[in-house]
Scaffold this motif. Structure first.
Motif, PDB file in Angstrom:
ATOM      1  N   GLY A 261     -11.064  44.743 -15.754  1.00 51.95           N
ATOM      2  CA  GLY A 261     -12.221  44.212 -16.461  1.00 51.95           C
ATOM      3  C   GLY A 261     -11.912  42.900 -17.154  1.00 51.95           C
ATOM      4  N   GLY A 262     -12.944  42.059 -17.283  1.00 49.57           N
ATOM      5  CA  GLY A 262     -12.800  40.813 -18.018  1.00 49.57           C
ATOM      6  C   GLY A 262     -12.979  39.584 -17.150  1.00 49.57           C
ATOM      7  N   ILE A 263     -12.567  38.435 -17.694  1.00 53.56           N
ATOM      8  CA  ILE A 263     -12.645  37.146 -17.011  1.00 53.56           C
ATOM      9  C   ILE A 263     -11.246  36.752 -16.560  1.00 53.56           C
ATOM     10  N   GLN A 264     -11.129  36.219 -15.335  1.00 55.21           N
ATOM     11  CA  GLN A 264      -9.843  35.759 -14.843  1.00 55.21           C
ATOM     12  C   GLN A 264      -9.938  34.318 -14.327  1.00 55.21           C
ATOM     13  N   HIS A 265      -8.891  33.586 -14.598  1.00 55.05           N
ATOM     14  CA  HIS A 265      -8.734  32.202 -14.168  1.00 55.05           C
ATOM     15  C   HIS A 265      -7.568  32.215 -13.181  1.00 55.05           C
ATOM     16  N   VAL A 266      -7.895  32.247 -11.872  1.00 50.94           N
ATOM     17  CA  VAL A 266      -6.894  32.463 -10.828  1.00 50.94           C
ATOM     18  C   VAL A 266      -6.517  31.113 -10.214  1.00 50.94           C
ATOM     19  N   GLU A 267      -5.262  30.724 -10.381  1.00 54.72           N
ATOM     20  CA  GLU A 267      -4.807  29.429  -9.881  1.00 54.72           C
ATOM     21  C   GLU A 267      -4.170  29.595  -8.510  1.00 54.72           C
ATOM     22  N   MET A 268      -4.462  28.659  -7.616  1.00 57.84           N
ATOM     23  CA  MET A 268      -3.889  28.702  -6.272  1.00 57.84           C
ATOM     24  C   MET A 268      -3.764  27.296  -5.706  1.00 57.84           C
ATOM     25  N   ARG A 269      -2.980  27.185  -4.648  1.00 61.07           N
ATOM     26  CA  ARG A 269      -2.841  25.928  -3.910  1.00 61.07           C
ATOM     27  C   ARG A 269      -3.370  26.109  -2.494  1.00 61.07           C
ATOM     28  N   LEU A 270      -4.044  25.079  -1.999  1.00 62.85           N
ATOM     29  CA  LEU A 270      -4.613  25.107  -0.657  1.00 62.85           C
ATOM     30  C   LEU A 270      -3.584  24.509   0.293  1.00 62.85           C
ATOM     31  N   THR A 271      -2.684  25.337   0.789  1.00 61.75           N
ATOM     32  CA  THR A 271      -1.584  24.859   1.618  1.00 61.75           C
ATOM     33  C   THR A 271      -2.006  24.767   3.079  1.00 61.75           C
TER      34      THR A 271
END
Length: 415
Positions: A261-271
């Motif tokens: 539950g909650g808010i997530q800030h998911v970081e990723m790279r577009l490889t």
């Protein structure tokens, strides 16, 4: 007495970065806050208040929260402060108001634990090895292969994160990351050596309700020059076509951490081999990313976070279709800040400028990375918005041309 549910916000932060969060929660809920000092900017949005000497003291948080609960029932607990997520999760658990487990929060906070969770669940990520000494870091980098990224195990804001192109660079990189650990702490006091992921960096803003994750926006990050990873700007558009591609990967990453539950800030790279996850942050993104999501889509992540915290099913239907461009203001060099200003009346006349919010005043000392970090280097930030991304970016450029930021010292230039 108000009939609106009471939401307890721990560590509401400063007005410049997080004022919009408290304001948007207060639009729908009565708000009580726990701070470390007297109320200042928070006063218009708050109906109750307690203080603690240290946000990391869970017993102190419990005492303060129980004092508030003694006056009126608390319907939900939340924070958007990265450093205090674990303590607040323990508080919510004590009050029987948790929407996710403490263990899942720890998995997000500890980057090594997060990487291990991604590996177990088959989430595309980067190879990562924990190092507690320079010798271990050298061995890890040799095993992974250069270039590598060296970073603190549990510190946000790109603090202490640096790229080492070759073996000769690693000693300085390890010292830089270790300094980030020493200054800012975290749930993991180790340094990580990781595979370098090439490609554009984005974050996926997610909402998770009872274990079901919905990606609501994609933020395209703009970074300063390597070997550092300073975030200097962001863009966010409603109906970004990339959302369809990254949404299932972000949802899989959130599920791997155990967050329910909650808010997530998911970081990723577009490889070149597809999107690969860097980390899951269990909070609203910084740098006004939550505000940008609201301006672009009409979805208020702070309000949604409060809905989830109180057991209310949030409405995730977008009501707007705009684009936002954010710029973080830095000085050209370290030194004494001599001027930071915008041409009077420009923002008001334009009608599409948010801010600028100033984080420093004339006379303050500016220390740019690698010697400093975001707390010592950022002078302010602003955002522009429009119906198209191209226009929002053009408006950002026009606004920047009306802003002056200078420091004392030879070679100082306007930014």
């Amino acid at each position: 007495m108000s009939v609106r549910p009471l939401v307890l916000v721990v560590a509401p932060g400063d007005e410049e970065y997080r004022g919009y969060c408290l304001e948007q929660v207060a639009d729908a809920y009565d708000v009580a806050v726990i701070t470390t000092g007297p109320l200042t900017w928070e006063t218009p949005y708050v109906v109750d208040h307690e203080t603690v000497s240290d946000f990391g003291d869970v017993d102190g948080l419990i005492t303060a929260a129980e004092a508030i609960a003694g006056r009126r029932p608390i319907a939900g607990v939340l924070t958007w402060n990265e450093s205090h997520l674990t303590a607040v999760a323990r508080l919510a658990e004590h009050l029987a108001l948790a929407v996710t487990s403490v263990e899942s929060v720890l998995t997000c906070r500890d980057k090594a634990a997060g990487r291990a969770a991604f590996a177990r669940h088959g989430v595309p990520s980067a190879r990562s090895i924990t190092a507690t000494s320079l010798d271990e870091a050298l061995a890890a980098a040799d095993e992974i292969g250069f270039p590598v990224v060296v970073k603190p195990g549990a510190v946000g804001g790109s603090i202490g994160v640096i790229k080492a192109e070759k073996r000769e660079d690693l000693a300085a990189a390890y010292a830089f990351a270790a300094r980030g650990v020493q200054l800012h702490g975290g749930d993991n006091a180790s340094v990580l050596v990781e595979e370098y992921l090439d490609g554009e960096e984005v974050s996926v803003e997610c909402v998770t309700v009872q274990g079901v994750t919905t990606a609501v926006a994609v933020t395209h990050k703009e970074l300063g020059p390597e070997p550092l990873f300073e975030e200097v700007g962001h863009t966010l558009s409603a109906l970004d076509p990339l959302l369809e591609t990254v949404a299932p990967i972000a949802a899989a990453a959130v599920k791997a951490t155990g967050v329910s539950g909650g808010i997530q800030h998911v970081e990723m790279r577009l490889t070149a081999t597809g999107p690969r996850v860097i980390e899951v942050n269990g909070r609203i993104g910084g740098d006004w990313i939550g505000w940008a999501a609201w301006q672009a889509t009409g979805l208020s992540l702070p309000r949604i976070a409060a809905d989830i915290a109180t057991g209310t099913t949030p409405d995730l239907t977008p009501t707007r279709g705009q684009s936002v461009a954010i710029k973080v203001l830095y000085t050209p060099q370290s030194g004494t800040l001599t001027k930071r200003s915008i041409v009077p009346g420009f923002a008001e006349t334009a009608g599409w400028v948010h801010g600028p919010a100033w984080l420093m005043n004339a006379g303050d000392q500016v220390l740019l990375p690698p010697d400093g970090d975001l707390d010592s280097s950022r002078v302010g930030l602003f955002a522009t918005y429009a119906d198209t991304l191209d226009l929002a970016v053009a408006r950002r450029t026009a606004t920047a041309n009306h802003i002056t930021v200078t420091t004392s010292g030879p070679g100082a230039e306007d930014q």
